[in-house]
Every structure is written in structure tokens, then in C-alpha cells.
Motif scaffolding. Structure first.
Motif, short mmCIF file in Angstrom:
data_model
loop_
_atom_site.label_atom_id
_atom_site.label_comp_id
_atom_site.label_asym_id
_atom_site.label_seq_id
_atom_site.Cartn_x
_atom_site.Cartn_y
_atom_site.Cartn_z
N GLN A 1 4.14 3.96 -6.35
CA GLN A 1 3.75 2.60 -5.97
C GLN A 1 4.24 1.51 -6.92
O GLN A 1 4.63 0.43 -6.46
N PRO A 2 4.23 1.74 -8.24
CA PRO A 2 4.63 0.64 -9.13
C PRO A 2 6.01 0.08 -8.83
O PRO A 2 6.27 -1.11 -9.08
N TYR B 1 -5.05 6.15 0.73
CA TYR B 1 -4.04 5.17 0.34
C TYR B 1 -4.32 4.59 -1.03
O TYR B 1 -5.48 4.42 -1.42
N ALA B 2 -3.23 4.30 -1.73
CA ALA B 2 -3.33 3.50 -2.95
C ALA B 2 -2.93 2.07 -2.56
O ALA B 2 -2.27 1.85 -1.54
N TRP B 3 -3.35 1.09 -3.36
CA TRP B 3 -3.14 -0.31 -3.00
C TRP B 3 -2.64 -1.06 -4.22
O TRP B 3 -3.00 -0.71 -5.34
N CYS B 4 -1.86 -2.11 -3.99
CA CYS B 4 -1.24 -2.77 -5.15
C CYS B 4 -0.91 -4.22 -4.88
O CYS B 4 -0.47 -4.58 -3.78
N PHE C 1 0.85 -1.19 0.00
CA PHE C 1 0.00 0.00 0.00
C PHE C 1 0.88 1.24 0.00
O PHE C 1 2.10 1.14 0.20
N TYR C 2 0.25 2.35 -0.23
CA TYR C 2 1.02 3.58 -0.36
C TYR C 2 0.21 4.76 0.17
O TYR C 2 -0.90 5.03 -0.29
N GLY C 3 0.77 5.46 1.14
CA GLY C 3 0.13 6.67 1.69
C GLY C 3 0.23 7.80 0.69
O GLY C 3 1.33 8.26 0.38
N VAL C 4 -0.90 8.25 0.17
CA VAL C 4 -0.91 9.22 -0.92
C VAL C 4 -0.57 10.63 -0.43
O VAL C 4 -1.14 11.10 0.56
N GLY C 5 0.32 11.25 -1.13
CA GLY C 5 0.64 12.66 -0.86
C GLY C 5 1.57 12.82 0.32
O GLY C 5 2.05 11.83 0.91
N LEU C 6 1.78 14.08 0.67
CA LEU C 6 2.67 14.37 1.78
C LEU C 6 2.05 13.86 3.07
O LEU C 6 0.84 13.94 3.28
N SER C 7 2.89 13.36 3.93
CA SER C 7 2.43 12.85 5.22
C SER C 7 2.18 14.02 6.16
O SER C 7 2.41 15.18 5.83
N SER C 8 1.74 13.69 7.37
CA SER C 8 1.52 14.73 8.37
C SER C 8 2.81 15.51 8.64
O SER C 8 2.77 16.69 8.97
#
Lengths: 683, 683
Positions: free
Chosen positions: A639-640, A532-535, A359-366
């Protein structure tokens, strides 16, 4: 004080490259050689070498959930491993470079290949003491960046601008490939120790991870990269007991920094190896094991964030599994002795299949909250065409195409008639960096904001002609219609012409602030990313057991991107990222000399996969819309790359029954493991 | 078909200038020589040469008021004259030139020296068939333009862009000085016949004017220039009976076009000669005559526009009269015979003083209504500095300085920290041309609009800190204060930092549409301009009666500019314009060959006044604020040139008693008139 081989100690500005080289060669630097440390584990306990603070640890992040010891106590099986990943070079097309042009006594314009013009603007302003309005940074065509042009161009531009300031002439500063590889940041080498527990019926009970990132001589983006390592370390699984401890440690190597995936490929390699190993210990198909444990809509992540929407994780697994023919292809890994036996019988090429789910946390984190805003500018032209500007950059990822589509759709104009202006810090306010797969999503949102304002202006102008209130109008395809009865069609192109003829306002700015995020590092829980994106990656390999050479045959890469605004560029991102992931997992490794210098300093000694090495890559697009993204789109560009390495090593294991604890899986490394296993298994 | 010597017939694009010249010299054009006409009076009646329509008249404008015949019947004295002015070359620093850079298959960026980037954008888009959003025009540093770079760069850029489109390479097209003078537009030569009547007590009763502008082979801006000729022809006087007939006529000369003053210097020469002559006929001091007839607040112009505010006409006359010492210096002109007599007695240098009183319609006229809108963009930087962009150009007039001051004042920031971005058609919408002295006023208004929006955003952010409603806040110097009690000061610089820290919107667009104007050419009356600038010029000359040489000693130039936002740039405009007006009135003349080609094609044969020829110029600033302008400012950049010529010729008359019907007042022309007068007066 010099902290690493390759650290700049002086700049020479001359009228030609030749003059500059001659002058530079006349500089004699006398070094007093001090003891150095290159291994981060050694550095953490080093009695005398202090590069950062007392223990050389420049950053610490953690995840804590439940009671990990009780989790292991509840487990029927436990696997433990120590995993290592190596420094990876970005290998963008053109090396770092820029041109700084002085204007007046406190104005400087910088042109260069970069990801983050606003970082460069701040750096140059600070270095020269110029007002921010005196520094303009314009991105030139950038042939890939991958994180390597995130913070590094600030240094390059800073030096060029300093030269231009002092000489009052334009200064061009362009690194050779060798200088670039030797001196600029790379992916952090990592050591990851992981312990995973599960019940006999295949449910995860506990995950414990210790991460050490070697961040080289300067922390630079180390703390930010480490944050993502820490947050992605336990994978996209339902686990109630988690403990992740992550440390970034300074050493006397070249500084390491941002690279596509941003600290996550290292930990995901460990995570997905662990999943494969524990499934095996339970005699389960590793995909079936994943099916039992993966996050679903409404679940809570290991760091405490409930994900109640846009969770296409299972769908990616289902689709990749089907497309790859996993069920018929997968069978338990062979015993290495049988492999060798088989090889002697005539077939030295063995096939295997492996998977990873990430998985991938989209964009800038906190931790990047302050940077989480974007601006846009949109201008309607008199012939109905549209010009727009944003503050994020096109770096080969296709942002320009996708944002043009968004503008076209929002305004009801032809895509072919929409143009993006060059990225220039004086066109839109600081919009943060082009990193973290945020451009489509967040510049997209800012553009939507600007387009909404222009639609209102447009509706006000044509409302009397349609005979409706402006508030009742909407855009339907290329027409403005009344939303009540779909009547009164006026082509948008005509409406724009009317706006110009009647001298109406035809430009607007857009502004977007990303939804709020937070993370409490004390308790190790929070809501660090907006979504999140998922893969799922499935890889099929062929291993030559006589040489250790692996040939990647097929990659199935299923990605939940929310919405593929442009399926072709999404597929392009998947293909490029998968190949770069193969580089990380199978090919690429920076080799250091004993004094910490980079030995593999060009593209003949640092080997990256070429088109001839490219396997069949099958992109699979899953769309689980994120309501707050433009049309549901989520960023996913990194993510890829991220999950390819463990899918490859899992496939190698599946082919020949040999585990790798380190990537890249070079023939030498695979061969060594084969030999080790043979010795271990022979009487 | 070729209409004039110097008309382009082919373009050659090559890798070097030398190659291009060789290739061009290989082109043989076979011309069939047709009869040509160069005199506009001949052209109007020409039986066979038809360059435009049947009578070669490409435009007609008129003023009609009262009954001009009755006005002449009521007059006690009438004077009539026919006046001629010559073609003037703009003599900007760098000749016309641009670089066209193709991008992709339908994108083109043009860089060049110009006044009107949006004109160039439209031309290139139309010529190449590219969408408007595909064409970007960026103004490069422009060393003066004076109207010569209004429409001409569209042709230059069009040819360069065509070459770039065809070759798919950047094309640079730069005229030599000779090519530039031979082929680009100049000030229209004019023939003005005027008849003026007044009562014995010095009140004007009727003015009749016939204007013929020779517009050369193509009309180009002829009709627009003619409009201003027609509207300014009767001067700033109270006259109830007026008839002005103006025609632009095509001939086989190089096309004539825009030049500072835009058709008004030609007619004002005639107008102010007439005023001087009629005053003399009444034995009146010409300044006293003007005092009786000049427009005052509340009066109606000859074209029917009531001017009830910002009418500093009388004040300019009063101030110039005082400063120049007119009352003590002026005495009736001597008789030429006495002059020569005096000369024989030892003094061949005779002094005289002359005046002119003129006005200027600010900004685009009603005929340019469609172009009367401006855009702006303003961006607050994180350190409190400010970047802005407008669509009008800095062409040496000081616009950048003045607009920076406006932004600084509107936002409460330091002037030194405000920067203007390069003028680029993709930054702000079409803002019309940089002509008609409109930049300060109208880009200023657009900037005020943008700054107002930013102030609101700023006030919203700091209101909670001050403890007031945002609507109660205002900017006072460099602080935000509550307008109720002037309490709660927060520095603007801090407020901008807070906006950035809190990720607020920090950019805004501004938009301005000029107040409405109209003109009914059928009835010859209207409200053609939004407001007027006013000016008195007084010139003192010394004439060498033995050679006809005149030396301009002093120029007093009093201008009502509404508000001098930057007095230094206002004075600079007055000085530069006065000198260029001396060029028109005393020095400059394009000489044509018998076939209509330009003979005086460089700056050694076309003589312009240099710093060594510059007299003492005394700028006098009068401020009669125009409420709708920024801080009361009215555009006036053209005005300093406009009234110089008649002040010079009136001063020459005052010195030696010789009238000139034609400018420039070259030594040859003055000497010829002296000889004529001598012959006339001798028995």
C-alpha cells in the motif's frame, strides 16, 4: 518462435563464466524478422499479428454496479480523462540468480533469491519430471523482490536445474543487471480511460473505467494483476453506479508482471486524478470532496462487499490532514500565466500540496483462493528458546521480525530467544507465495495455530504443579497462571524445561486456511478479499516552473494496518514504499527501442530515487483491528507505494495549475505540459 | 594442565591451511614433564598420580545375583582366566571435520560429519553462550562413524565455532588422518578377569567377572560404555549366581570412548572364551554346552530381567549350527605337539571351527533414559510423494532406506517417492544420539506416530467420497479401503491430491518415548534395556602353525533382528560388522609409545582388514518379532561385531590347541603362544 527481444533461445553451461560467454558468442541465431506490435490498443484490433488468441486479449475482468448511464445522467458535473503509466523496474539489490545442486538421479536442491520457493519447487519438478519430494528449494538472503521475484525465479531456477540435471553438476545461473532489466518482468504499462460524475453538492454518482494493461509477449501473471487493477479501479468510495472493464493485452515487449501494488498503482493514479479534477470542477477542497464520498464502516464497496469492520479510511484522512496542515496549506491552484509572471518576479519555485485516498485488498484475492493456505512449524528448545519455520519469505519487509514477535507473544518467551529457520520447502507444506502483503497475517495465523498446540502440551505438563486443570491455564507475560485466580505462576521458561526433562512432545505444526472469498466476474460483484487496508497520502512539492523539475518536500502517509505488531517495521515499510511510489510517480521509466528492446538497461540509464532524493516522510499509523488477523494485523506492505503518484501529480497541479495525464512526472514531461498550457492560454 | 599426548592446547585460525600451519609451528609450548601412568591397574592404586579423584576410578557398575561363592561351591568344574583387549580405531572414511558459519551476533550453523547433531548443538550453545535456538547443526554425508563420531564432534565443532565466533567468519576445521588417530577416542582397552563354574552335566552354576576399562585421560563416555560392559559380561546364559564388578579407570592415554558394541566386545571375548574352556574341561562340544545354558523365552537374565518375548537366541544357534555344518566339522582340539608333527609331515595349515553366542541390549540403556525420545516430521507433497525428517542420522547403516520404507508402508505410497530431508537440529526436536542401534526402531516409531496422524487427516478428507466413517477406513497396499468390507477403494495418491486441492493440513509431527527402563546399581539388578537382539557366530579358520598366521575362511553369523524390514541392509550390517569384528579380534591394535603417544597413527601402520582379507560371510536372519518395534524390528547394528573375536580365538584353539588370552590374534601373538605351549609341553 521468438516473441520479444531478450527471450532466451539457448542455454550454455560451462565451467567458468568466461567459457560460457565464449561458447554463447559462438552461437549464431538466424532470425526471420516478422512484424511486431508494441502498443496494446493497436494489438487489440490488429488484423494479422496474433500473439494470444484472435485479439491478443489474454484476460478480462469487470466490475458492474447499478446503472452507470443513469448515474451520469444524475450527475451535475462529469470529468473524463485518459491516463498512462509506464513500465517500472523492480531494481532489487541483487539480480535474479540461483544455484541448482543435483543429488542422485532425481533429486535437486535449488538455492536462490526469491519470493516464492513453492512456485520454484513446482516448476523444477515439472521441468525435470522429478517427484515433488525430490525437489527442495531454499531461499537465500533476498535483497528486495517487490514482485520481481514472484514468478521469474521459476524460470531462472528451471534453466539452472535443467543444466544441473544434464551435467550432473551444480549449476550457478546469475543474471547481470543488464540481462535482468532487459529480460525479466516489470510493472505493466497501462492505459486507463475514466469518466466520473458527481452532484453539485459533491457526491459521486457514477464511475466508469476502461483499463488496458500491456502484458508483453507472455501473459504470465497478467490475468492476476489485471484482477487487482479491475477491483481497485473505482477507489475506496461510495458510488452506486460503476462499470469497470479491464483487459490484459499481449504485445511484442518483454513480459510484464507482478510489482508491489499489483496493477493497482496504475488505476489509482487515474482514479485519484479524476477525484481531484471533479472536486476542482465543483470548486471544492479535494480533501473535503473525499470526506463526503469515502467508505465508512458498514458501507458497501463498488464491487458489492460490505465492509462492516476494520475500516480506518476516514481516520487516515483525518490524521494525515491534521499532521500535514492541509487546511492552512491548501488553496486553489494558480493560473499558469500568473505562475510564470511570479517566476519572473524572482521566485521560480512554486509550492503545492496534493492528496490521494486509496485502499488495498489484503492477501490473495478469490482468484488465488487455491494458494490461500499457510503452514508453520514450531519447536521448543531445552533452554526455553524457540525455533520456528514458515513457508513465506523474508524479502526485506521485516516478516521475520514480526513473526518472531508473534511466536514470542503466543508462547510467553523472550523475543531475543526466538529464531526463524531458513525458508525451505521441505520444512513446511506449500504455503503459497509471498505476495499480496499476506506474510504477517497468514503465516502469523499458522504460527498461532502451532503455538496454541504447544501451549496445550505445556499446560498439560505443568497443570499438576499448579494444581489446576490444564484447560484453566493461560499465559500471562512470561508466566503460566490459572485464569481463574491468576495464581500459581510458573515461568514459561521453566515449563519448557520441564517438558524436555519429562520427554514431552515439544514441536507442533500449524496450519491456516484463509477465510473464504469469491468473485462473480459475470455480474461484476463479489467478496474478492478477506479485508482491506486503507491509506491517505498527502504530498507537498516544489516545482521549478522554469525547468519543470519537481522536488518532493514532504510526504504524510497514513495507513490503517489493523495493528502495528512492530511499529518500526511498519514505518520502514511506509518509508520504503513511499520512496518507491515516488519512483513510479516522479522518476522511473523503462525506455524501449523501436524494435521493442529495453534501452534503459542499467541503473545509470534507469534512474531510481536515492536517499538524496528522499523527501521527509512522515509515517502515520492508524490501527483499526481486523479480528481475524494476528492481534488485529492486516497486511499492507504494498500500500505505501500505491497512492503516491496521484498525490504527487495533484500537488504539482496545486503548485502550478498544470495537469499531468501520465507518470512519471519527469521534468521533461512537466515542462512539456507547462509549455502546452502556456500556448493554450496565450492569445 | 595437559593430561595426555595429543591434548589440544591452542587453536590457530588462519585464511589458509598453510598459514595456519606456519602460525601453529611458531607456537612454543614449554611443558613441565610430570610422572604419568598408562596401566589402569597401576592407576587404581597409584600413590601420587591422581587424574580422577583419589583412585582414578571414574565409574563403577555391578551385577549381583544369588550367591556366587555358593555357586562355585556347587560347581564340579571351574575355569579362571584373565583376558585383555586392545584399543581399536574406528577407521571411518573421512576424518573428523566440520564447518562453523556465524550468522548475526548469536547464531551459528555447523555442518559436519557426525552421529549426534543434538550433542553438537548443546556443546556449541554452551561454549558460546548462544541460545539453543541460535545454534543449528546439519549433518553432512558421513562415511561411517562407529561411535567415533558420537561425542568427539562436539569438541571439533566447539573449537570451529569458537574460531568462527571470534573471527566472525566461517571456520573449517578438518583433522588429518594422523591427527585424528592420535587425538580422538578409541575403543577402551580392557582387562577382564573371569571365573566360571559348572556342574558335571554341563550347567552353569556361577559367573564372577571383574572388568577394568582404561578410559584414558578424560572419562568422556567411559561410564556409559562401562555400564554396557557390566550388563553384558555374563553373557546370554541362565546362571543363578553372578557377580560382576566393573570399573573405568583414568590414565594418561588419549581418552577412550564409544565404539560399535560399546564396551561389550571386550567382555564377550572373555565370556565366550570361558564358555569354550569350561565345555572343554567337561569334554563337551562347546555348542552343546551352550544349548544347555542359553536363555529361552520366559527366562531371567543374569541382571534379573525376565525376557518373555522376542528371544531368538536358540534359533540363531540352531540355524548357524546347521548352515556351518558344525556337527560334522567340530572335533576336540589337537595337542600342539601333534600339530607341529603334522606340519612336518607336509601340512602346516590346520583348520578349526569356533563359536560364540551373545546378546545385545537394544537402544539406550536406563542410564540413557533421558535421551530415549525421538521426533519426526512428515509432509505430503501435492503429487503424492512424501518428504520426512528425523533427528537420528544416516551413517552408512542404511537408516534412510529403512525409514523411507516405513513411511512408504505406513502411508501406502511408493518407496521411490519418499525422501528424507537432511538431518538438521531445527527440523525436529532433540531426538537423542544415533547410537545403541536405536535409529530404525525409535525414529521408526516416531515416524509411525506422524504417519498415523496423517492417515487420520487423509481418512477424514476421503470418508465422504467412500461413504464410510473416517474411523472405518484403513490403508491396504496403495489404496484406502473400508475395513468393514474392503470396498470403496481410493488410491492413496488421489487422496493426497484431494487433501492439497481442498487445502487440508498435509504435515504432522511424530513423537516417541521409549518404553521405560531402570537399573538399581546398589542391588545390581534391573530392567536395563527395552529388549534384546541375539546372535550366534561360527567361524572357521586356517592356522599356519609355522608362522602363527591365521586366515579366516568362513563366518556364519545368525542374528535375531525381530524383523528385517530391509533384508539387504540387514545383511550389509552383518557383513560389515563381522569384518570390523575380525579387525578387533584378528588384526587391529593401536600401538602406544612409552610416553603414551599413539605410534600407529595412519592406515599404513594401523592395519585394518580390507576386502582382500574378507572371509566368506554368511548372514543368517532370524526374526523373532518385538511387538513394540516397527513391524517387530529390533535394533542390532552393533551386534555383528560383538561376538566375532571369541569365535575366532575359539576356532584357533580348535585348530591348533592353543589358547589366546588377548586379542587381536596377530601372527606374532599366536606364534608366541605356540612357542609357549611347545616349551611348556616339551620336556
Amino acid at each position: 518462435m521468438v516473441f520479444h527481444v531478450g527471450q532466451p533461445v539457448a542455454i550454455v553451461v560451462a565451467r567458468s563464466v568466461r567459457e560460457a560467454e565464449l561458447a554463447a558468442s559462438a552461437i549464431r541465431v538466424e532470425y526471420e524478422v516478422l512484424p511486431a506490435v508494441f502498443d496494446p490498443v493497436e494489438a487489440m484490433d490488429h488484423p494479422s499479428i496474433h500473439i494470444f488468441g484472435e485479439d491478443n486479449v489474454c484476460s478480462h475482468w469487470q466490475q458492474k454496479k447499478g446503472d452507470v448511464e443513469r448515474g451520469f445522467a444524475d450527475a451535475d458535473v462529469i470529468v473524463e480523462g485518459e491516463y498512462r503509466t509506464r513500465a517500472q523496474e523492480h531494481s532489487y539489490i541483487e539480480p535474479q540468480g540461483c544455484i541448482a545442486v543435483p543429488l542422485g538421479f532425481d533429486e535437486m536442491t535449488v538455492y536462490g533469491s526469491m519470493q516464492c520457493p513453492f512456485y520454484v519447487k513446482r516448476a523444477v519438478s515439472e521441468i525435470l519430471g522429478y517427484p515433488m519430494s525430490g525437489v527442495t528449494v531454499i531461499q537465500t538472503t533476498t535483497g528486495g523482490a517487490f514482485g520481481g521475484k514472484e514468478d521469474q525465479p521459476s524460470q531462472i531456477a528451471g534453466l539452472a536445474a535443467l543444466g544441473a540435471h544434464l551435467t550432473k553438476r551444480p549449476v550457478k545461473y546469475l543474471l547481470s543487471r543488464e540481462e535482468d532489466i532487459e529480460t525479466t518482468s516489470k510493472r505493466h504499462p497501462a492505459i486507463v480511460r475514466a469518466k466520473t460524475g458527481a452532484t453539485a453538492d459533491g457526491l459521486l454518482t457514477a464511475v466508469k473505467v476502461d483499463i488496458i494493461l500491456n502484458t508483453g509477449a507472455f501473459s504470465t501473471l497478467g490475468p492476476a494483476v489485471l484482477y487487482r487493477s479491475a477491483l481497485h479501479a473505482a477507489g475506496p468510495y461510495r458510488v452506486h453506479n460503476v462499470n469497470v472493464q479491464a483487459h490484459a493485452v499481449t504485445t511484442n515487449l518483454v513480459p510484464f508482471g507482478a510489482f508491489r501494488g499489483f496493477g493497482s498503482p496504475q488505476v489509482l493514479f487515474a482514479c485519484e486524478e479524476q477525484i481531484d479534477r471533479i472536486a476542482e470542477k465543483l470548486n471544492m477542497d479535494p480533501v473535503e470532496f473525499r470526506e463526503r464520498n469515502l467508505i465508512r464502516e458498514g458501507d458497501v464497496t463498488t464491487f458489492g462487499q460490505r465492509v462492516d469492520h476494520s475500516v480506518g479510511m476516514m481516520e487516515t484522512l483525518k490524521r494525515a490532514k491534521e499532521r500535514s496542515g492541509w487546511t492552512t496549506k491548501w488553496k486553489p491552484a494558480p493560473n499558469i500565466s500568473l505562475v510564470i509572471e511570479g517566476s519572473r518576479k524572482g521566485s521560480h519555485l512554486w509550492r503545492g500540496i496534493g492528496a490521494s485516498t486509496i485502499f488495498y485488498g489484503v492477501g490473495l484475492s478469490s482468484s488465488g483462493e487455491q494458494e490461500s493456505r499457510t503452514g508453520a512449524y514450531v519447536q521448543l528448545e531445552s533452554d526455553g528458546s524457540v525455533t520456528f519455520a514458515v513457508g513465506t519469505t523474508e524479502i526485506g519487509q521485516g516478516m521475520m521480525t514480526v513473526l518472531s514477535q508473534i511466536v514470542a507473544a503466543e508462547l510467553g518467551v523472550d523475543y531475543e530467544r526466538v529464531r526463524m529457520a531458513p525458508v525451505d520447502t521441505s520444512r513446511v507444506p506449500d504455503s503459497g507465495p509471498t505476495v499480496a502483503s499476506r506474510s504477517t497475517t497468514f503465516s502469523g495465523r499458522a504460527l498461532q495455530d502451532a503455538c496454541k498446540k504447544l501451549r496445550s502440551l505445556m499446560f498439560e505438563k505443568v497443570a499438576p504443579r499448579i494444581g489446576s486443570a490444564a484447560s484453566e491455564l493461560k499465559i500471562e507475560g512470561k508466566f503460566i497462571v490459572c485464569s481463574k485466580d491468576n495464581e500459581g505462576k510458573i515461568p514459561v521458561a521453566d515449563a519448557i524445561k520441564i517438558m524436555h526433562e519429562e520427554r514431552g512432545q515439544v514441536s507442533a505444526v500449524g496450519w491456516d486456511v484463509a477465510p473464504p472469498k469469491f468473485y462473480d466476474n459475470e455480474i461484476g460483484q463479489g467478496k474478492p478479499y478477506v479485508t482491506y487496508a486503507w491509506c491517505t497520502n498527502i504530498v507537498e512539492v516544489e516545482v521549478d516552473v522554469e525547468t519543470g523539475t519537481t522536488e518532493i518536500k514532504d510526504v504524510w502517509a497514513a495507513h490503517d494496518v489493523g495493528k502495528a505488531i512492530n511499529p518500526q517495521t511498519v514505518e520502514g515499510q511506509i518509508e520504503g514504499g513511499s520512496l518507491q511510489g515516488l519512483g513510479f510517480g516522479r522518476y522511473e521509466e523503462i525506455v524501449f527501442s523501436p524494435d521493442g528492446g529495453v534501452l534503459s538497461n542499467n541503473l545509470s540509464t534507469y534512474v531510481i530515487p536515492t536517499t538524496l532524493d528522499a523527501p521527509n516522510i512522515y509515517p502515520i499509523i492508524v490501527e483499526s483491528p481486523w479480528e481475524e488477523g494476528p492481534y488485529g494485523a492486516k497486511g499492507f506492505g504494498e500500500q505505501p507505494l500505491m497512492g503516491i503518484a496521484p498525490a504527487v501529480t495533484n500537488a504539482i497541479y496545486n503548485a502550478i495549475g498544470v495537469r499531468l495525464n501520465e507518470v512519471p512526472a519527469t521534468p521533461k514531461r512537466v515542462w512539456k505540459e507547462i509549455q502546452g498550457k502556456m500556448r493554450g492560454s496565450s492569445p
